[in-house]
Design a protein around this motif. Structure first.
Motif, PDB file in Angstrom:
ATOM      1  N   SER A 178     -36.709   7.926 -38.439  1.00  0.00           N
ATOM      2  CA  SER A 178     -35.252   8.094 -39.027  1.00  0.00           C
ATOM      3  C   SER A 178     -34.355   7.338 -37.978  1.00  0.00           C
ATOM      4  CB  SER A 178     -35.187   9.461 -39.176  1.00  0.00           C
ATOM      5  OG  SER A 178     -33.659   9.340 -40.003  1.00  0.00           O
ATOM      6  N   GLN A 179     -33.198   7.247 -38.176  1.00  0.00           N
ATOM      7  CA  GLN A 179     -32.491   6.369 -37.026  1.00  0.00           C
ATOM      8  C   GLN A 179     -32.510   7.437 -35.940  1.00  0.00           C
ATOM      9  OE1 GLN A 179     -29.029   4.433 -37.543  1.00  0.00           O
ATOM     10  NE2 GLN A 179     -29.251   3.825 -39.400  1.00  0.00           N
ATOM     11  N   ALA A 180     -32.464   6.568 -34.655  1.00  0.00           N
ATOM     12  CA  ALA A 180     -32.481   7.258 -33.463  1.00  0.00           C
ATOM     13  C   ALA A 180     -31.173   8.031 -33.280  1.00  0.00           C
ATOM     14  CB  ALA A 180     -32.569   6.331 -32.342  1.00  0.00           C
ATOM     15  N   SER A 181     -31.234   9.246 -32.713  1.00  0.00           N
ATOM     16  CA  SER A 181     -29.859   9.868 -32.608  1.00  0.00           C
ATOM     17  C   SER A 181     -29.741   9.960 -31.156  1.00  0.00           C
ATOM     18  CB  SER A 181     -30.145  11.384 -33.173  1.00  0.00           C
ATOM     19  OG  SER A 181     -31.085  11.969 -32.309  1.00  0.00           O
ATOM     20  N   GLU A 182     -28.496  10.716 -30.955  1.00  0.00           N
ATOM     21  CA  GLU A 182     -27.984  10.688 -29.520  1.00  0.00           C
ATOM     22  C   GLU A 182     -29.062  11.381 -28.533  1.00  0.00           C
ATOM     23  OE1 GLU A 182     -24.363  10.848 -28.142  1.00  0.00           O
ATOM     24  OE2 GLU A 182     -24.094   9.160 -29.680  1.00  0.00           O
ATOM     25  N   ASN A 187     -33.242  11.880 -24.372  1.00  0.00           N
ATOM     26  CA  ASN A 187     -34.467  12.519 -24.119  1.00  0.00           C
ATOM     27  C   ASN A 187     -35.584  11.467 -23.616  1.00  0.00           C
ATOM     28  OD1 ASN A 187     -33.536  15.083 -24.347  1.00  0.00           O
ATOM     29  ND2 ASN A 187     -34.121  15.312 -26.567  1.00  0.00           N
ATOM     30  N   SER A 188     -35.378  10.347 -24.051  1.00  0.00           N
ATOM     31  CA  SER A 188     -36.454   9.096 -23.822  1.00  0.00           C
ATOM     32  C   SER A 188     -35.831   7.979 -23.355  1.00  0.00           C
ATOM     33  CB  SER A 188     -37.085   9.062 -25.124  1.00  0.00           C
ATOM     34  OG  SER A 188     -37.902   7.866 -25.189  1.00  0.00           O
ATOM     35  N   LYS A 193     -34.403   2.395 -23.588  1.00  0.00           N
ATOM     36  CA  LYS A 193     -34.177   1.016 -23.037  1.00  0.00           C
ATOM     37  C   LYS A 193     -34.371   0.143 -24.081  1.00  0.00           C
ATOM     38  CE  LYS A 193     -37.510  -1.469 -20.637  1.00  0.00           C
ATOM     39  NZ  LYS A 193     -38.911  -1.444 -20.387  1.00  0.00           N
ATOM     40  N   ASN A 194     -34.854   0.245 -25.259  1.00  0.00           N
ATOM     41  CA  ASN A 194     -35.255  -0.579 -26.428  1.00  0.00           C
ATOM     42  C   ASN A 194     -34.191  -0.448 -27.612  1.00  0.00           C
ATOM     43  OD1 ASN A 194     -37.938  -2.155 -25.531  1.00  0.00           O
ATOM     44  ND2 ASN A 194     -38.343  -0.151 -25.279  1.00  0.00           N
ATOM     45  N   TYR A 195     -33.361   0.411 -27.372  1.00  0.00           N
ATOM     46  CA  TYR A 195     -32.287   0.825 -28.105  1.00  0.00           C
ATOM     47  C   TYR A 195     -31.413  -0.485 -29.003  1.00  0.00           C
ATOM     48  CZ  TYR A 195     -28.759   2.837 -31.331  1.00  0.00           C
ATOM     49  OH  TYR A 195     -27.892   3.206 -32.295  1.00  0.00           O
ATOM     50  N   VAL A 196     -31.492  -0.756 -30.177  1.00  0.00           N
ATOM     51  CA  VAL A 196     -30.740  -1.429 -30.997  1.00  0.00           C
ATOM     52  C   VAL A 196     -30.034  -0.572 -31.993  1.00  0.00           C
ATOM     53  CG1 VAL A 196     -31.808  -3.792 -30.536  1.00  0.00           C
ATOM     54  CG2 VAL A 196     -32.569  -2.239 -32.519  1.00  0.00           C
ATOM     55  N   GLY A 198     -29.523   0.741 -35.457  1.00  0.00           N
ATOM     56  CA  GLY A 198     -30.175   0.824 -36.687  1.00  0.00           C
ATOM     57  C   GLY A 198     -31.814   1.292 -36.045  1.00  0.00           C
ATOM     58  N   LEU A 199     -32.089   1.392 -34.874  1.00  0.00           N
ATOM     59  CA  LEU A 199     -33.604   1.448 -34.628  1.00  0.00           C
ATOM     60  C   LEU A 199     -34.020   2.866 -34.980  1.00  0.00           C
ATOM     61  CD1 LEU A 199     -35.922   0.528 -32.494  1.00  0.00           C
ATOM     62  CD2 LEU A 199     -34.903   2.126 -30.883  1.00  0.00           C
ATOM     63  N   ARG A 200     -35.313   2.814 -35.545  1.00  0.00           N
ATOM     64  CA  ARG A 200     -35.725   4.048 -36.195  1.00  0.00           C
ATOM     65  C   ARG A 200     -36.864   4.571 -35.250  1.00  0.00           C
ATOM     66  NH1 ARG A 200     -33.186   1.574 -39.627  1.00  0.00           N
ATOM     67  NH2 ARG A 200     -32.204   2.785 -41.378  1.00  0.00           N
ATOM     68  N   VAL A 201     -36.874   5.753 -34.951  1.00  0.00           N
ATOM     69  CA  VAL A 201     -37.703   6.485 -34.035  1.00  0.00           C
ATOM     70  C   VAL A 201     -38.379   7.630 -34.680  1.00  0.00           C
ATOM     71  CG1 VAL A 201     -36.603   5.767 -31.861  1.00  0.00           C
ATOM     72  CG2 VAL A 201     -35.911   7.939 -32.841  1.00  0.00           C
ATOM     73  N   GLY A 202     -39.502   7.948 -34.311  1.00  0.00           N
ATOM     74  CA  GLY A 202     -40.324   9.194 -34.696  1.00  0.00           C
ATOM     75  C   GLY A 202     -39.501  10.468 -34.638  1.00  0.00           C
TER      76      GLY A 202
END
Lengths: 656, 374
Positions: A178-182, A187-188, A193-196, A198-202
């Protein structure tokens, strides 16, 4: 007038003198300017060059392409779906409001969605891409293209998003993105580093656990921009690296069958290879569709999932804690045999109940089983017999054997954050945590898997597997790794361990020249003292399924290719009162949440075991009526799929 | 009186041509050429409006300058006051009927050309004051009554230009005027007194400044306070110059200007663009040419026999110096940003016209250097 006139000469002198004074000032000022030029252009050149590049270059980071999940047969179970999206870069739009109203009409965006997009726009920088639509339908896409000349600044883009083609079948194993949250960003480092936008993360499951492997790296587009931010030309395009693919040990077909069998029920089914620990299937029911989380789940849907009393969000296979009920009996029997408390010939007369210190303990069979030996007691799952065995054995010795066979510890170690340890009680534990002394009655009910003891379905599966392979330690896993040991080498280690164990027992000073055994002294170690005891228990489980009078006799398969052995379990969730015992309700007469959990553990094929299964149906009534019949269907498919699985396994052996 | 013999009358046309200061002329020409390249660059490497009209103007005004050089220095002396009064009248006209652009009413529209009288006043004030001090006696020069007239001559245009409002030009006019007064031999104590008064009255003056002018001064002291607002020009200009380095980014390769980070790049900030593209060496070269121009003008002043010519040349040389140093200090972030063009380099007809008139007077001083003016 230019004469010997004094005043004229004086005037001339004054003018000349003052001209020279000014000239001196000029030299000073020019020197100052040169010094300033020197300091800016020579001394601080680097700094200003960087600033100038910062001005002129702007990078657009592209979302990384996430690694995919494959099942054991290389089917994509979490893939990247190509979708059409609509992007708008606000600073490149002349009249943002007009464009958005136009888009709203063309795409039929609802007011609610529209205000969400506007809010999103206000939260990001002007040059960052605003994703107006994540997933355009073909209809919308062609409509946008049709009007594109009127929609300056809007860009239909081909993009990739996560998709879970098997929907609810893999929800608990994989989790979802789902969309990466604050907090994800905090935490990661790697996400940051790779955030854009709309980026979705586990957010859960393996998607979260292997985030760093899966994420991949940004592609970068570098543009020269002018002062108002307009892209002048593309200078550079660096393709990002796709995240790593991950191959699971899961067989989707079996996974799907598990889901099917559990339709409408709450509980869990797990299937495990008894040698290499491959989890062939692992399903928790009810499940949910992880695709729902991709674009932000609607409030109503989220509420309905969260408030579902059957708890779809809980991965019951690893986080559900259940009393094992009678499925613990093979371990109780083994423990008693190992500790030489009883022999297989130890006999107890079951009359349906027994008294101890004024308490009455009942057998599930009201009329009693009569006189039974150990095999009969396992086969018929006699409670009175096991009360007696447990009394003699004691809870401490029982807990040692149970722990050895995989109960009370996390099966997949750190793979899942939400995996539970369960509880294998002993006297020390009770004293330390509850501050009370152990009571004998508690030993009795522990002997039939009730009371404090709590296990997860996967632990029961592992326990069954470690019994079925003859009593050797295995290492369960859900991900295929290149360095995994082959079945053949595991089997040879086991054979050598067996020999060594026997030798060391017969001849304490006997040494072994087996190098492999020395190099891996701990690997696949025997969990027994006497392998005959394990054999006996497996034989009794065979009887329980395949001999008349066995508790799961009705679920048996006679064809030796599919023939399996198992042990039923029926775990009480509520103490049965005397009155209820007399009334003897049928399962469907009891309120749902008071009904017993139905359990079944099994392994097969019996002749040459390879797979272990554990089934739990919450409030499903008796193990023999609800859980065991599922094993029947399961084993048919598991054995049928075995050939295929072996083919894949051997192919990968050759290729690596 | 020595005699009525006039040496210059004997020079033939060809002698006059031969006695031109060719070093000065070629330096002016060189700056004209450099400025054309710079202007071409501000147009993004195309011959567009700014570069075309700048080159055209330079050619016209340069030829005009050579033509006017043949006028006797006596002519310039004779029209000194008239010239001043006409320009003062134009200034007045500008403040009544003027064309307003970027918040300031400085232009008079003459159908084919817009004239900025304040720029012409820069040269008129020198001619006027030079004429005034040509006749003055060194002994009475510090009389209060005798000071009143030149101060009035100076104050009137300053007030008119300030009210336009155009702080930059009025400061330049004032500085030029002070230079003339200084050269004429005004007692140094007056300069000290007036600067003391200026310092004391500064807070009051500031309270009369327009908000944008206050902001500019504040920004000068801390440009990073508002990097996208008022400090933007200074910061971007410094970045452009600083990133130029020793050799510069090359012709047409000044990214700061090409990508429009530079404000007013063809007028006040032309040196920034030049410096970004040609670097430290190019800047030093330009500065050197300007220095030669100033030196040549001073030299012409020194060989001139009349006070008018001397005072004019010395003052004009100082005026050119002041324009250059104020402009460069401004774009290099050494002084607050006030509108001040770089002579010949900057785009702007009136400024170039005024400078060229100044050069033709200088050249006339050269051609008629033995000329006495009664």
């Amino acid at each position: 007038m230019f004469s010997s006139n004094d005043s004229g000469i004086k005037k001339l002198n004054t003018i000349n003198r003052r001209m020279f004074i000014i000239s001196a000032a000029k030299v000073t000022v020019f020197t100052g300017i040169v010094a300033r030029l020197f300091s800016l252009q020579i001394n601080e050149n680097k700094k200003y060059l960087t600033l100038s590049d910062k001005n002129r270059l702007r990078e657009w980071r592209l979302a990384p392409v996430r690694g995919e999940f494959f099942d054991y047969f290389d089917n994509i179970v979490a893939g990247n779906l190509k979708v059409y999206q609509l992007h708008v870069v606000p600073e490149q739009v002349e009249n943002f409001k007009n464009l958005m109203t136009r888009l709203k009409n063309i795409l039929n965006i609802t007011d609610k969605e529209f205000s969400r997009i506007i809010k999103k726009k206000n939260n990001q920088r002007n040059w960052e891409t605003l994703i107006v639509s994540e997933n355009l339908s073909w209809d919308q896409f062609s409509k946008v293209n049709h009007y594109l000349h009127e929609l300056v600044g809007a860009k239909p883009v081909l993009s990739v998003v996560r998709s879970y083609p098997y929907k609810d079948n893999y929800a608990h194993i994989l989790g979802y993105v789902s969309q990466a949250s604050e907090s994800d960003l905090l935490n990661s480092e790697i996400i940051k580093k790779n955030y854009v936008p709309g980026l979705r993360v586990g957010k859960n499951g393996l998607e979260k656990k292997y985030e760093n492997l899966l994420l991949g790296t940004n592609g970068v587009q570098r543009y020269e921009v002018n002062a108002s931010g307009k892209r002048i030309k593309q200078l550079d395009y660096i393709e990002g690296a796709k995240g790593q693919n991950i191959k699971l040990t899961i067989d989707t077909e079996i996974q799907k069958l598990c889901n099917q069998l559990m339709t409408g029920k709450s509980g869990s089914i797990s299937v495990m290879d008894i040698y290499n620990g491959d989890i062939v299937a692992m399903h928790s029911s009810p499940s949910f569709d992880p695709n729902l989380f991709l674009y932000g789940i609607s409030h109503e849907k989220w509420k309905s999932i969260r408030n579902n009393p059957l708890k779809p969000l809980l991965n019951k296979t690893i986080s559900g804690l259940y009393s094992p009920g009678s499925t613990i009996k093979p371990i109780v029997a083994l423990s008693a045999l190992e500790n030489d408390i009883i022999t297989p010939n130890f006999k107890v007369r079951c009359t349906g109940k027994m008294e101890m210190y004024g308490q009455t303990y009942h057998c599930w069979k009201e009329k009693g089983h009569g006189v039974l030996n150990l095999k009969g007691a396992i086969k018929r799952s006699c409670d009175i017999y096991f009360y007696e065995v447990a009394r003699k054995l004691g809870v401490d010795r029982l807990s040692i054997t149970a722990l050895k066979f995989g109960l009370g510890t996390k099966v997949l170690k750190k793979t899942y954050r939400d995996e539970k340890k369960g509880l294998i009680p002993n006297t020390k534990w009770k004293r330390n945590t509850l501050g009370e002394g152990w009571v004998l009655g508690e030993t009795l009910i522990t002997g039939i898997g009730q009371g404090y003891i709590q296990t997860t379905p996967l632990q029961l599966c592992l326990m069954t597997a470690q019994l079925a392979n003859g009593g050797y330690k295995i290492y369960p896993k859900i991900i295929v790794n290149e360095n995994d040991e082959s079945i053949e080498s595991i089997k040879s280690i086991i054979v050598k361990n067996f020999k060594n164990h026997k030798e060391s027992k017969n001849n304490l000073s006997g040494s072994s020249d087996n190098l492999l055994w020395f190099s891996n002294p701990k690997k696949h170690e025997p969990l027994y003292k006497n392998s005959e005891n394990v054999k006996f228990v497996l034989n009794a489980m065979f009887a329980s399924t395949n001999e008349v009078g066995g508790t799961s006799f009705r679920s048996r398969i006679d064809n030796s290719k599919y023939q399996f052995a198992g042990k039923t379990g029926t775990a009480q969730v509520k103490r049965i009162t005397k009155k209820q015992r007399e009334l003897d309700y049928r399962t469907d007469q009891i309120p749902y949440e008071d009904r017993d959990h139905a359990l079944y553990i099994a392994f097969g094929p019996y002749k040459n075991p390879r797979y272990a299964v554990s089934i739990i149906v919450e409030h499903g009534g008796s193990g023999s009526a609800t859980a065991a019949p599922m094993a029947n269907k399961l084993f048919k498919l598991i054995i049928d799929r075995h050939e295929l699985r072996e083919k894949i396994r051997k192919k990968s052996l050759i290729s690596t | 009186m020595l005699s009525q013999f006039s040496y210059s009358d004997q020079l033939t046309f060809f002698q006059k041509i031969r006695s031109f200061d060719y070093l000065l002329l070629s330096c002016i020409l060189l700056i004209g050429i450099i400025s054309s390249f710079a202007m071409y660059s501000t147009d993004g490497g195309e011959l567009l409006y700014h570069s075309k009209s700048h080159i055209l103007r330079f050619i016209i005004f340069f030829l005009m300058m050579i033509f006017l050089s043949f006028l006797n220095i006596k002519f310039w002396h004779s029209i000194g006051y008239t010239f001043y009064i006409i320009i003062l009248g134009l200034l007045l006209l500008a403040s009544i009927y003027g064309v307003t652009a970027s918040g300031s009413q400085r232009w008079i529209s003459l159908y084919f050309i817009n004239i900025q009288p304040s720029e012409l006043m820069k040269i008129a004030i020198i001619i006027c004051l030079a004429k005034y001090y040509h006749r003055s006696q060194i002994n009475n020069i510090n009389n209060l009554m005798d000071l009143l007239i030149p101060i009035t001559i100076l104050i009137l245009p300053i007030l008119l230009v300030i009210s336009q409002p155009d702080l930059g030009t009025s400061i330049l006019i004032a500085l030029t005027g002070f230079v003339v007064l200084w050269l004429a031999g005004i007692n140094i104590k007056y300069f000290i007194y007036s600067s003391l008064i200026l310092v004391i009255s500064l807070p009051f003056v500031i309270s009369f400044l327009k908000p944008y002018q206050k902001l500019r001064i504040l920004t000068f002291f801390d440009p990073d306070k508002d990097p996208l607002g008022a400090g933007y020009q200074i910061i971007q200009s410094k970045i452009a110059v600083g990133s130029g380095g020793l050799y510069g980014k090359g012709f047409l390769k000044g990214t700061q200007s090409y990508l429009e980070f530079l404000p007013e790049k063809h007028t006040d900030f032309i040196f920034t663009l030049y410096s970004e593209e040609y670097g430290f060496l190019g800047s030093i070269f330009l500065l050197l040419i300007y220095a030669i121009i100033i030196f040549r003008i001073l030299r012409i002043g020194m060989i001139s026999r009349s006070f008018f010519a001397k005072i004019f040349c010395f003052s004009f040389a100082s005026a050119i110096f002041i324009y250059i140093s104020v402009n460069m200090s401004m774009v290099l972030g050494l002084v607050p940003i006030v509108g001040s063009p770089l002579p010949i380099m900057s785009y702007g007809g009136s400024s170039m016209l005024a400078t060229m008139i100044g050069f033709s007077v200088v050249m006339s001083c050269k051609l008629y250097n033995k000329q006495l003016i009664s």
